[in-house]
Design a protein around this motif. Structure first.
Motif, mmCIF file in Angstrom:
data_model
loop_
_atom_site.group_PDB
_atom_site.id
_atom_site.type_symbol
_atom_site.label_atom_id
_atom_site.label_comp_id
_atom_site.label_asym_id
_atom_site.label_seq_id
_atom_site.Cartn_x
_atom_site.Cartn_y
_atom_site.Cartn_z
ATOM 1 N N LEU A 50 -4.474 -5.690 2.403
ATOM 2 C CA LEU A 50 -4.670 -6.510 1.215
ATOM 3 C C LEU A 50 -5.505 -7.718 1.624
ATOM 4 C CD1 LEU A 50 -4.262 -7.402 -1.695
ATOM 5 C CD2 LEU A 50 -1.974 -8.230 -1.062
ATOM 6 N N LEU A 51 -6.764 -7.702 1.203
ATOM 7 C CA LEU A 51 -7.672 -8.803 1.478
ATOM 8 C C LEU A 51 -7.744 -9.668 0.226
ATOM 9 C CD1 LEU A 51 -10.607 -6.800 3.098
ATOM 10 C CD2 LEU A 51 -8.679 -7.914 4.254
ATOM 11 N N VAL A 52 -7.752 -10.978 0.413
ATOM 12 C CA VAL A 52 -7.867 -11.878 -0.726
ATOM 13 C C VAL A 52 -8.992 -12.876 -0.497
ATOM 14 C CG1 VAL A 52 -5.451 -11.668 -1.452
ATOM 15 C CG2 VAL A 52 -6.113 -13.487 0.137
ATOM 16 N N ALA A 53 -9.593 -13.290 -1.599
ATOM 17 C CA ALA A 53 -10.612 -14.330 -1.601
ATOM 18 C C ALA A 53 -9.948 -15.592 -2.126
ATOM 19 C CB ALA A 53 -11.782 -13.923 -2.488
ATOM 20 N N VAL A 54 -9.977 -16.639 -1.323
ATOM 21 C CA VAL A 54 -9.319 -17.895 -1.673
ATOM 22 C C VAL A 54 -10.391 -18.964 -1.850
ATOM 23 C CG1 VAL A 54 -7.602 -19.596 -0.963
ATOM 24 C CG2 VAL A 54 -7.325 -17.199 -0.284
ATOM 25 N N LEU A 55 -10.316 -19.635 -2.989
ATOM 26 C CA LEU A 55 -11.254 -20.704 -3.318
ATOM 27 C C LEU A 55 -10.444 -21.905 -3.779
ATOM 28 C CD1 LEU A 55 -14.331 -21.230 -3.555
ATOM 29 C CD2 LEU A 55 -14.184 -20.423 -5.907
ATOM 30 N N GLY A 56 -10.529 -22.992 -3.043
ATOM 31 C CA GLY A 56 -9.787 -24.199 -3.412
ATOM 32 C C GLY A 56 -8.289 -23.991 -3.469
ATOM 33 N N GLY A 57 -7.753 -23.136 -2.616
ATOM 34 C CA GLY A 57 -6.316 -22.889 -2.577
ATOM 35 C C GLY A 57 -5.814 -21.861 -3.569
ATOM 36 N N THR A 58 -6.701 -21.291 -4.375
ATOM 37 C CA THR A 58 -6.322 -20.286 -5.374
ATOM 38 C C THR A 58 -6.936 -18.940 -5.010
ATOM 39 O OG1 THR A 58 -6.200 -21.959 -7.108
ATOM 40 C CG2 THR A 58 -6.445 -19.679 -7.832
ATOM 41 N N VAL A 59 -6.147 -17.894 -5.119
ATOM 42 C CA VAL A 59 -6.653 -16.537 -4.895
ATOM 43 C C VAL A 59 -7.449 -16.143 -6.130
ATOM 44 C CG1 VAL A 59 -6.029 -14.110 -4.569
ATOM 45 C CG2 VAL A 59 -4.779 -15.898 -3.334
ATOM 46 N N VAL A 60 -8.744 -15.909 -5.940
ATOM 47 C CA VAL A 60 -9.638 -15.578 -7.049
ATOM 48 C C VAL A 60 -10.126 -14.135 -6.996
ATOM 49 C CG1 VAL A 60 -10.390 -17.961 -7.422
ATOM 50 C CG2 VAL A 60 -11.673 -16.484 -5.844
ATOM 51 N N GLY A 61 -9.768 -13.423 -5.928
ATOM 52 C CA GLY A 61 -10.169 -12.024 -5.807
ATOM 53 C C GLY A 61 -9.284 -11.304 -4.816
ATOM 54 N N GLN A 62 -9.228 -9.987 -4.950
ATOM 55 C CA GLN A 62 -8.437 -9.179 -4.026
ATOM 56 C C GLN A 62 -9.073 -7.813 -3.860
ATOM 57 O OE1 GLN A 62 -6.628 -6.227 -4.827
ATOM 58 N NE2 GLN A 62 -6.870 -6.274 -7.032
ATOM 59 N N LEU A 63 -8.857 -7.235 -2.692
ATOM 60 C CA LEU A 63 -9.288 -5.876 -2.407
ATOM 61 C C LEU A 63 -8.155 -5.204 -1.665
ATOM 62 C CD1 LEU A 63 -12.684 -4.626 -1.156
ATOM 63 C CD2 LEU A 63 -10.620 -3.934 0.051
ATOM 64 N N LYS A 64 -7.681 -4.082 -2.206
ATOM 65 C CA LYS A 64 -6.635 -3.293 -1.557
ATOM 66 C C LYS A 64 -7.292 -2.046 -0.985
ATOM 67 C CE LYS A 64 -4.172 -3.171 -5.217
ATOM 68 N NZ LYS A 64 -3.436 -3.475 -6.419
ATOM 69 N N ALA A 65 -6.992 -1.748 0.268
ATOM 70 C CA ALA A 65 -7.587 -0.591 0.922
ATOM 71 C C ALA A 65 -6.575 0.047 1.858
ATOM 72 C CB ALA A 65 -8.827 -1.004 1.707
ATOM 73 N N VAL A 66 -6.793 1.323 2.125
ATOM 74 C CA VAL A 66 -5.933 2.062 3.046
ATOM 75 C C VAL A 66 -6.812 2.850 4.009
ATOM 76 C CG1 VAL A 66 -5.689 4.045 1.476
ATOM 77 C CG2 VAL A 66 -3.958 3.639 3.229
ATOM 78 N N VAL A 67 -6.402 2.848 5.271
ATOM 79 C CA VAL A 67 -7.080 3.666 6.274
ATOM 80 C C VAL A 67 -6.406 5.036 6.262
ATOM 81 C CG1 VAL A 67 -7.584 3.978 8.722
ATOM 82 C CG2 VAL A 67 -7.708 1.696 7.698
ATOM 83 N N HIS A 68 -7.209 6.054 5.953
ATOM 84 C CA HIS A 68 -6.705 7.437 5.982
ATOM 85 C C HIS A 68 -7.047 8.039 7.332
ATOM 86 C CE1 HIS A 68 -5.507 8.071 1.788
ATOM 87 N NE2 HIS A 68 -6.451 7.204 1.506
ATOM 88 N N ARG A 69 -6.049 8.543 8.003
ATOM 89 C CA ARG A 69 -6.259 9.220 9.286
ATOM 90 C C ARG A 69 -6.067 10.712 9.064
ATOM 91 N NH1 ARG A 69 -7.261 5.202 12.513
ATOM 92 N NH2 ARG A 69 -6.189 3.235 12.184
ATOM 93 N N HIS A 70 -6.833 11.494 9.790
ATOM 94 C CA HIS A 70 -6.859 12.941 9.593
ATOM 95 C C HIS A 70 -6.674 13.653 10.929
ATOM 96 C CE1 HIS A 70 -8.612 12.122 5.619
ATOM 97 N NE2 HIS A 70 -9.324 11.209 6.243
ATOM 98 N N PRO A 71 -6.086 14.850 10.922
ATOM 99 C CA PRO A 71 -5.933 15.580 12.184
ATOM 100 C C PRO A 71 -7.227 16.244 12.657
ATOM 101 C CG PRO A 71 -4.973 16.839 10.398
ATOM 102 C CD PRO A 71 -5.403 15.516 9.816
ATOM 103 N N GLU A 72 -8.183 16.431 11.767
ATOM 104 C CA GLU A 72 -9.397 17.174 12.129
ATOM 105 C C GLU A 72 -10.664 16.339 12.148
ATOM 106 O OE1 GLU A 72 -9.640 17.205 7.680
ATOM 107 O OE2 GLU A 72 -8.070 17.019 9.182
ATOM 108 N N LYS A 73 -10.565 15.063 11.778
ATOM 109 C CA LYS A 73 -11.754 14.211 11.777
ATOM 110 C C LYS A 73 -11.326 12.758 11.892
ATOM 111 C CE LYS A 73 -11.834 14.201 6.739
ATOM 112 N NZ LYS A 73 -12.579 14.548 5.540
ATOM 113 N N GLY A 74 -12.319 11.901 12.054
ATOM 114 C CA GLY A 74 -12.032 10.481 12.198
ATOM 115 C C GLY A 74 -11.519 9.864 10.911
ATOM 116 N N PRO A 75 -11.027 8.642 11.004
ATOM 117 C CA PRO A 75 -10.472 7.968 9.830
ATOM 118 C C PRO A 75 -11.555 7.512 8.857
ATOM 119 C CG PRO A 75 -10.471 6.479 11.697
ATOM 120 C CD PRO A 75 -10.946 7.819 12.205
#
Length: 145
Positions: A50-75
């Motif tokens: 969970l990445l957030v963008a903070v401006l003047g002490g307030t969260v003004v943006g967010q990005l949620k991401a997940v790393v998918h790992r696989h048995p047959e290829k890279g993440p």
């Protein structure tokens, strides 16, 4: 006590040490109020970011991401959601979040970043194209449990 410069944008990953940042949210950053029990589970999962963008002490943006790992290829990194308050759009916040996600993906050994969005998401689609992402036609299925 020194306060945050209102003009300096800071991108940070939320963890247990800084989750209090989420107490100061601009409107429209998340789709719904944050549920503390879900937040704790999310940030304790090392594959979730969970990445957030903070401006003047307030969260003004967010990005949620997940790393998918696989048995047959890279993440790969899947961007689940990117949100920026309507008052701060078109100021480079979404780009800054996406660039930080790309940096994170490289650190995790990912060869690809992917996401999905609706065709009518005009602003989002313009951002993703500007970031060099290619649109692909896919069929998505879901089922409520």
């Amino acid at each position: 006590m020194k306060t945050a410069d209102p003009g300096v944008l800071r991108i940070t990953r939320i963890d247990r040490r800084n989750m209090a940042l989420l107490e100061h949210l601009a409107e429209e950053v998340f789709d719904a109020p944050i549920a503390p029990e879900h937040l704790a589970e999310y940030i304790d999962d090392p594959s979730q970011h969970l990445l957030v963008a903070v401006l003047g002490g307030t969260v003004v943006g967010q990005l949620k991401a997940v790393v998918h790992r696989h048995p047959e290829k890279g993440p790969n990194l899947f961007i689940e959601e990117l949100g920026v308050s309507s008052e701060t759009r078109r100021q480079g916040i979404g780009t800054a979040l996406a660039e930080r996600a790309a940096q994170l993906a490289r650190q995790e050994g990912c060869a690809e970043i992917w996401l999905a969005t609706e065709p009518e998401n005009v602003e989002g689609n313009a951002l993703y194209k500007a970031l060099g992402m290619r649109a692909q036609h896919v069929v998505m299925y879901s089922r409520e449990l």
